[in-house]
Scaffold this motif. Structure first.
Motif, PDB file in Angstrom:
ATOM      1  N   ASP A 219      -2.812   2.693 -12.463  1.00  0.00           N
ATOM      2  CA  ASP A 219      -3.707   3.198 -11.535  1.00  0.00           C
ATOM      3  C   ASP A 219      -4.802   2.137 -10.834  1.00  0.00           C
ATOM      4  OD1 ASP A 219      -3.947   6.181 -13.218  1.00  0.00           O
ATOM      5  OD2 ASP A 219      -2.765   5.998 -11.535  1.00  0.00           O
ATOM      6  N   THR A 220      -4.562   0.903 -11.551  1.00  0.00           N
ATOM      7  CA  THR A 220      -5.339  -0.095 -10.887  1.00  0.00           C
ATOM      8  C   THR A 220      -4.785  -0.387  -9.644  1.00  0.00           C
ATOM      9  OG1 THR A 220      -5.927  -1.124 -13.145  1.00  0.00           O
ATOM     10  CG2 THR A 220      -5.841  -2.462 -11.392  1.00  0.00           C
ATOM     11  N   ALA A 221      -5.832  -0.559  -8.681  1.00  0.00           N
ATOM     12  CA  ALA A 221      -5.258  -0.631  -7.323  1.00  0.00           C
ATOM     13  C   ALA A 221      -6.816  -0.514  -6.297  1.00  0.00           C
ATOM     14  CB  ALA A 221      -4.628   0.355  -6.814  1.00  0.00           C
ATOM     15  N   VAL A 222      -6.544  -1.104  -5.058  1.00  0.00           N
ATOM     16  CA  VAL A 222      -7.527  -0.944  -4.263  1.00  0.00           C
ATOM     17  C   VAL A 222      -7.246   0.220  -3.450  1.00  0.00           C
ATOM     18  CG1 VAL A 222      -8.673  -1.868  -1.979  1.00  0.00           C
ATOM     19  CG2 VAL A 222      -7.769  -3.389  -3.771  1.00  0.00           C
ATOM     20  N   TYR A 223      -8.047   1.261  -3.440  1.00  0.00           N
ATOM     21  CA  TYR A 223      -7.863   2.638  -2.782  1.00  0.00           C
ATOM     22  C   TYR A 223      -8.550   2.660  -1.570  1.00  0.00           C
ATOM     23  CZ  TYR A 223      -6.164   4.378  -7.254  1.00  0.00           C
ATOM     24  OH  TYR A 223      -5.384   4.376  -8.447  1.00  0.00           O
ATOM     25  N   TYR A 224      -7.875   3.172  -0.549  1.00  0.00           N
ATOM     26  CA  TYR A 224      -8.132   3.437   0.803  1.00  0.00           C
ATOM     27  C   TYR A 224      -8.206   4.776   1.290  1.00  0.00           C
ATOM     28  CZ  TYR A 224      -7.003  -1.557   1.014  1.00  0.00           C
ATOM     29  OH  TYR A 224      -6.929  -2.987   0.740  1.00  0.00           O
ATOM     30  N   CYS A 225      -9.122   5.184   2.218  1.00  0.00           N
ATOM     31  CA  CYS A 225      -8.944   6.513   2.697  1.00  0.00           C
ATOM     32  C   CYS A 225      -8.476   6.329   4.229  1.00  0.00           C
ATOM     33  CB  CYS A 225     -10.172   7.172   2.739  1.00  0.00           C
ATOM     34  SG  CYS A 225     -11.754   6.559   3.376  1.00  0.00           S
ATOM     35  N   ALA A 226      -7.781   7.244   4.636  1.00  0.00           N
ATOM     36  CA  ALA A 226      -7.200   6.915   6.117  1.00  0.00           C
ATOM     37  C   ALA A 226      -7.726   8.364   6.714  1.00  0.00           C
ATOM     38  CB  ALA A 226      -5.887   6.730   5.968  1.00  0.00           C
ATOM     39  N   ALA A 227      -7.489   8.525   8.131  1.00  0.00           N
ATOM     40  CA  ALA A 227      -7.366   9.658   8.839  1.00  0.00           C
ATOM     41  C   ALA A 227      -6.340   9.702   9.797  1.00  0.00           C
ATOM     42  CB  ALA A 227      -8.961   9.750   9.470  1.00  0.00           C
TER      43      ALA A 227
ATOM     44  N   ARG B 211       0.916  -1.175  -0.026  1.00  0.00           N
ATOM     45  CA  ARG B 211      -0.065  -0.071  -0.076  1.00  0.00           C
ATOM     46  C   ARG B 211       0.988   1.122  -0.011  1.00  0.00           C
ATOM     47  NH1 ARG B 211      -4.785  -0.086   4.279  1.00  0.00           N
ATOM     48  NH2 ARG B 211      -2.793  -0.327   5.761  1.00  0.00           N
ATOM     49  N   GLU B 212       0.540   2.434  -0.694  1.00  0.00           N
ATOM     50  CA  GLU B 212       1.183   3.497  -0.986  1.00  0.00           C
ATOM     51  C   GLU B 212       0.475   4.765  -0.662  1.00  0.00           C
ATOM     52  OE1 GLU B 212       2.910   3.646  -4.788  1.00  0.00           O
ATOM     53  OE2 GLU B 212       0.713   3.762  -5.705  1.00  0.00           O
ATOM     54  N   TYR B 213       0.858   5.601  -0.206  1.00  0.00           N
ATOM     55  CA  TYR B 213       0.269   7.266   0.021  1.00  0.00           C
ATOM     56  C   TYR B 213       0.169   7.764  -1.411  1.00  0.00           C
ATOM     57  CZ  TYR B 213       0.895  12.207   0.902  1.00  0.00           C
ATOM     58  OH  TYR B 213       0.662  13.487   0.870  1.00  0.00           O
ATOM     59  N   ILE B 214      -0.714   8.457  -1.578  1.00  0.00           N
ATOM     60  CA  ILE B 214      -0.935   9.105  -2.807  1.00  0.00           C
ATOM     61  C   ILE B 214      -1.104  10.516  -2.681  1.00  0.00           C
ATOM     62  CG2 ILE B 214      -1.232   7.115  -4.470  1.00  0.00           C
ATOM     63  CD1 ILE B 214      -4.040   7.867  -4.541  1.00  0.00           C
ATOM     64  N   ALA B 215      -2.157  10.891  -1.720  1.00  0.00           N
ATOM     65  CA  ALA B 215      -2.681  12.423  -1.625  1.00  0.00           C
ATOM     66  C   ALA B 215      -3.127  12.550  -0.211  1.00  0.00           C
ATOM     67  CB  ALA B 215      -3.707  12.462  -2.713  1.00  0.00           C
ATOM     68  N   ALA B 216      -3.012  13.629   0.336  1.00  0.00           N
ATOM     69  CA  ALA B 216      -3.592  14.160   1.566  1.00  0.00           C
ATOM     70  C   ALA B 216      -4.056  15.365   1.457  1.00  0.00           C
ATOM     71  CB  ALA B 216      -2.623  13.935   2.616  1.00  0.00           C
ATOM     72  N   ILE B 217      -5.108  15.973   2.446  1.00  0.00           N
ATOM     73  CA  ILE B 217      -5.516  17.140   2.647  1.00  0.00           C
ATOM     74  C   ILE B 217      -5.816  17.385   4.036  1.00  0.00           C
ATOM     75  CG2 ILE B 217      -8.097  16.212   2.529  1.00  0.00           C
ATOM     76  CD1 ILE B 217      -8.701  18.829   0.986  1.00  0.00           C
TER      77      ILE B 217
ATOM     78  N   LEU C 247      -0.210  15.052   9.100  1.00  0.00           N
ATOM     79  CA  LEU C 247       0.135  14.868   7.771  1.00  0.00           C
ATOM     80  C   LEU C 247       1.385  13.904   7.762  1.00  0.00           C
ATOM     81  CD1 LEU C 247       0.140  15.172   4.660  1.00  0.00           C
ATOM     82  CD2 LEU C 247       1.616  17.212   4.957  1.00  0.00           C
ATOM     83  N   SER C 248       2.423  14.089   8.930  1.00  0.00           N
ATOM     84  CA  SER C 248       3.508  13.418   8.476  1.00  0.00           C
ATOM     85  C   SER C 248       3.165  11.777   9.139  1.00  0.00           C
ATOM     86  CB  SER C 248       4.606  13.805   9.617  1.00  0.00           C
ATOM     87  OG  SER C 248       4.144  13.905  10.977  1.00  0.00           O
ATOM     88  N   THR C 249       2.258  11.602   9.824  1.00  0.00           N
ATOM     89  CA  THR C 249       1.856  10.315  10.223  1.00  0.00           C
ATOM     90  C   THR C 249       1.504   9.420   8.907  1.00  0.00           C
ATOM     91  OG1 THR C 249       1.202  10.972  12.270  1.00  0.00           O
ATOM     92  CG2 THR C 249       0.228   8.722  11.485  1.00  0.00           C
ATOM     93  N   LEU C 250       0.582  10.398   8.057  1.00  0.00           N
ATOM     94  CA  LEU C 250       0.064   9.597   6.977  1.00  0.00           C
ATOM     95  C   LEU C 250       1.142   9.517   5.850  1.00  0.00           C
ATOM     96  CD1 LEU C 250      -3.098  12.001   6.837  1.00  0.00           C
ATOM     97  CD2 LEU C 250      -3.145   9.493   7.088  1.00  0.00           C
TER      98      LEU C 250
ATOM     99  N   GLY D 292       2.935   6.453   5.948  1.00  0.00           N
ATOM    100  CA  GLY D 292       2.163   5.159   5.657  1.00  0.00           C
ATOM    101  C   GLY D 292       1.448   4.638   6.960  1.00  0.00           C
ATOM    102  N   LEU D 293       1.162   5.661   7.803  1.00  0.00           N
ATOM    103  CA  LEU D 293       0.452   5.089   9.220  1.00  0.00           C
ATOM    104  C   LEU D 293      -0.913   5.904   9.149  1.00  0.00           C
ATOM    105  CD1 LEU D 293       3.418   5.304  11.694  1.00  0.00           C
ATOM    106  CD2 LEU D 293       2.595   3.365  10.350  1.00  0.00           C
ATOM    107  N   ALA D 294      -1.901   5.553  10.012  1.00  0.00           N
ATOM    108  CA  ALA D 294      -3.184   6.070  10.092  1.00  0.00           C
ATOM    109  C   ALA D 294      -3.744   5.777  11.382  1.00  0.00           C
ATOM    110  CB  ALA D 294      -4.070   6.065   9.121  1.00  0.00           C
TER     111      ALA D 294
END
Length: 123
Positions: free
Chosen positions: A90-98, A45-51, A102-105, A108-110
């Motif tokens: 881009d084929t993958a399972v996409y996950y959201c996380a909280a 699993r890889e991080y791709i974007a954050a807000i 930001l540094s935690t995410l 790769g952690l949440a």
């Protein structure tokens, strides 16, 4: 406690668009930094974007920058990922996380994870 539920995945062709949603339960959604991750077949699993909170800032990895847009609507307790110009890679399972930061995410952690939604892009 926050529960996250992703939706909007599916099978599309290269060049198509999809919008993923991440619906959160709990009154504290607005206090969390939110992110999207993905896990391609056979890969980690890889991080791709954050807000950030209040959507002050957004962050993207190079592979999706300019094609994907992350957003959030705190009134609806929902985060989105608009994906344009989709590629087979881009084929993958996409996950959201909280998480609280930001540094935690970005490490790769949440604190909270959704169950994932499958996105498949055919060539």
């Amino acid at each position: 406690q926050v529960q996250l539920v992703e939706s909007g995945g599916g099978l599309v062709q290269a060049g198509d668009s999809l919008r993923l949603s991440c619906a959160a339960s709990g009154a504290t959604f607005s206090t969390y930094v939110m992110a999207w991750f993905r896990q391609p077949p056979g890969k980690e699993r890889e991080y791709i974007a954050a807000i950030s909170t209040r959507a002050f800032s957004t962050y993207y990895v190079e592979s999706v920058k300019g094609r994907f847009t992350i957003s959030r609507d705190d009134a609806k307790n929902t985060m989105y990922l608009q994906m344009n110009g989709l590629k087979p890679g881009d084929t993958a399972v996409y996950y959201c996380a909280a998480a609280a930061s930001l540094s935690t995410l970005q490490r790769g952690l949440a604190k909270y994870w959704g169950q994932g939604t499958q996105v498949t892009v055919s060539s």
